[in-house]
Design an enzyme around this catalytic site. Structure first.
Site: not given
Ligand code: 5RP
Length: 219
Positions: A29-31, A81-82, A84, A96-97, A103
């Site tokens: 993800g972006s984070t 990890d990030g 949602d 979300g990704g 994961e």
């Molecule tokens: C990907 C995920 C991400 O951790 C989640 O969507 C958060 O993403 P971001 O860091 O872009 O807000 O679960 O499958």
């Protein structure tokens, strides 16, 4: 501060949870992209990473960080990890990704899950963010009907297949007051590959990015 600046701030803070010279589990993800970039700045680098997506693996390799197959590793000290959404017990919605299955696999290898997120991800109850569910394609309609029977509206994510080649259902309208029970229930439904409720693999620590700085939540 922008949301992206908050994400970059918590990503840098997560380096304090990484042991130089050891392996690290890396989410998607972006984070996490900020976290991967931060990993590359460590004076003593990690020995390598186990990654939860092709996208993260590619970014790690671009930084010269070796990527190991999850199957080659028995234990990881930490998975970063990030999320949602994250609730007051450290349970999360993720996916979300579209990387939720890998994961969950990599998180399960880790002693500790460090969640990195901007403050907008913190919620009292999970469910405002549509719940991602990776499914076997032929079962998608019947899984959608099961969600309807518990008050959810499931829609196929358009144009998306996971790294495992499966579609994703996004489910709106759920109020997830008991994440461990709902995770266990949905996991029993034929055709579900992975539900994006992370209750069994919940976060141990969350580094939350706020305009006042990094807030550390310990669960
Ligand atoms: C990907 C995920 C991400 O951790 C989640 O969507 C958060 O993403 P971001 O860091 O872009 O807000 O679960 O499958």
């Amino acid at each position: 501060m922008t949301q992206d600046e908050l994400k970059a701030m918590v990503a840098r803070a997560a380096l304090d949870h990484v042991t130089p010279g050891a392996l690290v589990g890396v989410g998607t993800g972006s984070t996490v992209n900020h976290f991967i970039d931060a990993l590359a700045t460590m004076p003593v680098r990690v020995a390598g990473a186990v990654s939860s997506s092709e996208a993260s693996s590619e970014r790690l390799r671009r930084h010269g960080i070796g990527v190991l197959d999850a199957g080659a590793v028995e234990r990881l000290p930490v998975y970063v990890d990030g999320a949602d959404e994250i609730d007051p017990r450290g349970c999360m919605i993720k996916g979300g990704g579209a990387a939720l299955t890998r994961e969950k696999i990599v998180a399960d290898l880790a002693e500790r899950f460090v969640c990195i997120a901007d403050a907008s991800k913190r919620v009292p109850v999970l469910g405002r963010f549509p719940l991602p569910v990776e499914v076997i394609a032929m079962a998608a309609p019947q899984i959608a009907r099961r969600f309807a029977s518990i008050g959810g509206t499931a829609v196929l994510r358009s144009g998306v297949l996971t790294d495992n080649g499966h579609p994703i259902l996004d489910v709106r309208g759920l109020v997830i007051t008991d994440p461990p029970a709902l995770e266990a229930e949905i996991n029993q439904w034929p055709g579900v590959v992975t539900v994006g409720i992370f209750a069994r693999q919940r976060a141990h620590t969350c580094l939350l990015g706020t305009p006042q700085g990094v807030q550390t939540l310990v669960f």
